[in-house]
Design a protein around this motif. Structure first.
Motif, short mmCIF file in Angstrom:
data_model
loop_
_atom_site.label_atom_id
_atom_site.label_comp_id
_atom_site.label_asym_id
_atom_site.label_seq_id
_atom_site.Cartn_x
_atom_site.Cartn_y
_atom_site.Cartn_z
N ARG A 1 12.27 4.77 6.06
CA ARG A 1 11.76 3.68 5.22
C ARG A 1 11.79 2.36 6.00
O ARG A 1 12.76 2.04 6.68
CB ARG A 1 12.57 3.58 3.94
N ALA A 2 10.73 1.59 5.83
CA ALA A 2 10.59 0.33 6.56
C ALA A 2 11.23 -0.83 5.82
O ALA A 2 11.26 -0.85 4.58
CB ALA A 2 9.10 0.03 6.78
N GLN A 3 11.73 -1.80 6.55
CA GLN A 3 12.19 -3.05 5.97
C GLN A 3 10.98 -3.90 5.58
O GLN A 3 9.85 -3.66 6.02
CB GLN A 3 13.04 -3.82 6.98
N ALA A 4 11.20 -4.90 4.74
CA ALA A 4 10.10 -5.77 4.33
C ALA A 4 9.55 -6.56 5.51
O ALA A 4 8.34 -6.71 5.67
CB ALA A 4 10.58 -6.72 3.24
N LEU B 1 0.84 -1.20 0.00
CA LEU B 1 0.00 0.00 0.00
C LEU B 1 0.87 1.25 0.00
O LEU B 1 2.04 1.20 0.39
CB LEU B 1 -0.88 0.00 1.25
N PRO B 2 0.30 2.39 -0.40
CA PRO B 2 1.04 3.65 -0.24
C PRO B 2 1.39 3.86 1.22
O PRO B 2 0.69 3.37 2.11
CB PRO B 2 0.05 4.71 -0.74
N PRO B 3 2.47 4.59 1.51
CA PRO B 3 2.93 4.70 2.90
C PRO B 3 1.90 5.31 3.84
O PRO B 3 1.79 4.88 5.00
CB PRO B 3 4.18 5.57 2.79
N TRP B 4 1.14 6.31 3.37
CA TRP B 4 0.16 6.94 4.25
C TRP B 4 -1.00 5.99 4.56
O TRP B 4 -1.57 6.05 5.64
CB TRP B 4 -0.33 8.25 3.66
N VAL C 1 4.55 -9.05 5.76
CA VAL C 1 5.68 -8.33 5.17
C VAL C 1 5.16 -7.13 4.40
O VAL C 1 3.96 -7.06 4.07
CB VAL C 1 6.53 -9.23 4.24
N LEU C 2 6.06 -6.22 4.10
CA LEU C 2 5.71 -4.98 3.41
C LEU C 2 6.35 -4.92 2.03
O LEU C 2 7.44 -5.46 1.81
CB LEU C 2 6.19 -3.77 4.22
N ALA C 3 5.68 -4.26 1.11
CA ALA C 3 6.22 -3.98 -0.22
C ALA C 3 5.80 -2.58 -0.63
O ALA C 3 4.78 -2.07 -0.16
CB ALA C 3 5.74 -5.01 -1.24
N ALA D 1 9.77 -8.79 -0.75
CA ALA D 1 8.70 -9.25 0.13
C ALA D 1 8.42 -10.73 -0.08
O ALA D 1 8.26 -11.51 0.88
CB ALA D 1 7.44 -8.42 -0.11
N ALA D 2 8.35 -11.16 -1.34
CA ALA D 2 8.09 -12.56 -1.65
C ALA D 2 9.22 -13.45 -1.12
O ALA D 2 8.97 -14.50 -0.51
CB ALA D 2 7.93 -12.75 -3.15
#
Length: 428
Positions: A378-381, A264-267, A389-391, A413-414
């Motif tokens: 910035r966040a790690q995956a 998702l977008p960061p916000w 996890v994040l992408a 992320a995968a």
């Protein structure tokens, strides 16, 4: 069979879905909009009577993750087009001067010794300036190396005619204020890798044609589920894992062996899960489109200095312009922008001054601000939740907000999920 729920069908989410489905995972893709692609998609604009992209994007032949993605989804052979060698056309609106930057194919940059290949009015030794960027970023974490302005001189003909337009386009932030680590990664993966990595590539038939449609077809062939019109409101967690996705149209239970990718977008990601670190400051981009068939022989991409126009794209059915770091233009009336930009295009192409059908697209939060402070957010995956996890191009990819960064984040992320699910190897 265990499922991976991917929330967000922009390029980051599509990349994660393609990687996971290619690894044999059952994928369910959720998207709030009615179509995939996010900020990299095509749509029909009735005022132009043309299909356009919601943003012009220039890729390079060194964008290994983006090109690998296209191969995996069997994108059409004409998904990206460009010259056979690294060649970048430029024009100076103030002086009327034109030139073509032509790096040689190999890593040893002998092209800077040739006046016909480099920027007019520059010397070979001027091209050593970016070494300060590489030194400042060496061995330092993203967001900790300072700014470009602290590492190289941000003035002079070469900066004004090459480094400023190139870095501004890549970072979408005033270069002198931008994170030196992000700039260093760009330089290493493009000019530092030689001309073979710098051939310009454009999705002439549209981003959806090149990236989105082939990805959706591949996912359908692999049995992935695609659910559009599903807006995520929040998550439920328990015992260090996500247990439910709460969509506007109802909850989605997450089984004990299921996983989740938030793309998702960061916000939006921060609203859904406030604990996630994410950039808080953003930069805008303005794109202008004009429904006029370009003259034969027009450069596919033209860099423009000393004008409002920064990059001029000559598509088969229109002229399009991209202006980066465009916060200053958000309150400027759209027609005023269209007339000023068209006046510059007319000058550059020796065209009639009459304004053709036009469209101005202002994207207020196009990218995160590529400053050291925002890069450090910035966040790690990987998250503290074992199955989440994040992408996204805003995560810690090492790159600024680009197509390459978005696709790389999905692959990361995968990979993170697949590694976490692999059984540990014990001693024999």
């Amino acid at each position: 069979m265990a499922k991976v729920h991917i929330v967000g069908a922009g390029l980051a989410g599509l990349s994660a879905a393609v990687s996971l489905s290619g690894g044999g995972r059952k994928v369910v893709l959720h998207e709030a909009a009615k179509q995939a692609g996010g900020r990299c998609r095509s749509y029909f604009d009735p005022s132009l009577d043309l299909t356009i992209d919601n943003g012009n994007h220039l890729l390079l032949s060194g964008n290994a993750d983006a090109l690998g993605f296209l191969r995996e989804v069997n994108a059409p052979s004409d998904a990206l087009v460009g010259p056979d060698e690294a060649a970048f056309d430029f024009a100076d609106l103030k002086s009327g001067q034109r030139w073509t930057l032509r790096p040689n194919a190999g890593r040893l940059p002998w092209w800077v010794l040739s006046p016909s290949r480099r920027v007019p009015g520059t010397r070979a030794r001027d091209y050593l300036a970016p070494l300060g960027i590489l030194r400042a970023a060496s061995g330092k974490a993203e967001g900790t190396g300072g700014t470009i302005g602290q590492s190289m001189e941000c003035s002079g003909p070469l900066y004004e005619r090459l480094w400023h337009p190139v870095l501004l386009a890549a970072l979408n932030t005033e270069p002198r204020d931008s994170d030196v680590g992000l700039a260093a990664r760009i330089l290493r993966e493009t000019l530092g890798a030689g001309g073979r990595a710098c051939r310009p590539l454009v999705a002439e038939k549209g981003l959806s044609y090149a990236f989105v449609d082939p990805a959706l077809q591949t996912l359908a062939q692999r049995g992935a589920e695609m659910r559009f019109g599903r807006r995520l409101r929040s998550l439920e967690t328990s015992g260090g894992r996500v247990t439910s996705l709460l969509f506007a149209d109802g909850p989605e239970a997450i089984g004990p062996d299921d996983s989740v990718v938030l793309a998702l977008p960061p916000w939006v990601a921060s609203d859904v899960l406030p604990e996630i670190p994410a950039p808080q400051e953003f930069r805008s981009i303005v794109n202008a489109h004009f429904a006029l068939t370009p003259k034969p022989g027009s450069p596919l991409v033209l860099g423009v200095v000393n004008g409002l126009t920064e990059w001029l794209f000559a598509y088969s059915d229109r002229y399009s312009v991209t202006i980066s770091g465009a916060d200053r233009l958000l309150d400027t009336p759209r027609e005023e922008l269209a007339r000023q930009i068209w006046g510059e295009i007319a000058t550059l192409g020796n065209l009639a001054s009459e304004l053709p059908r036009w469209q101005i697209v202002k994207e207020k939060r196009a990218t995160f601000a590529a400053t050291p402070a925002e890069a450090a957010r910035r966040a790690q995956a990987r998250t503290r939740h074992t199955n989440l996890v994040l992408a996204g191009d805003w995560t810690a990819t090492g790159l600024p907000s680009t197509i390459e960064g978005a696709i790389r984040s999905g692959k990361t992320a995968a990979h993170t999920l697949m590694c976490a699910a692999s059984p540990a190897r014990g001693a024999a």
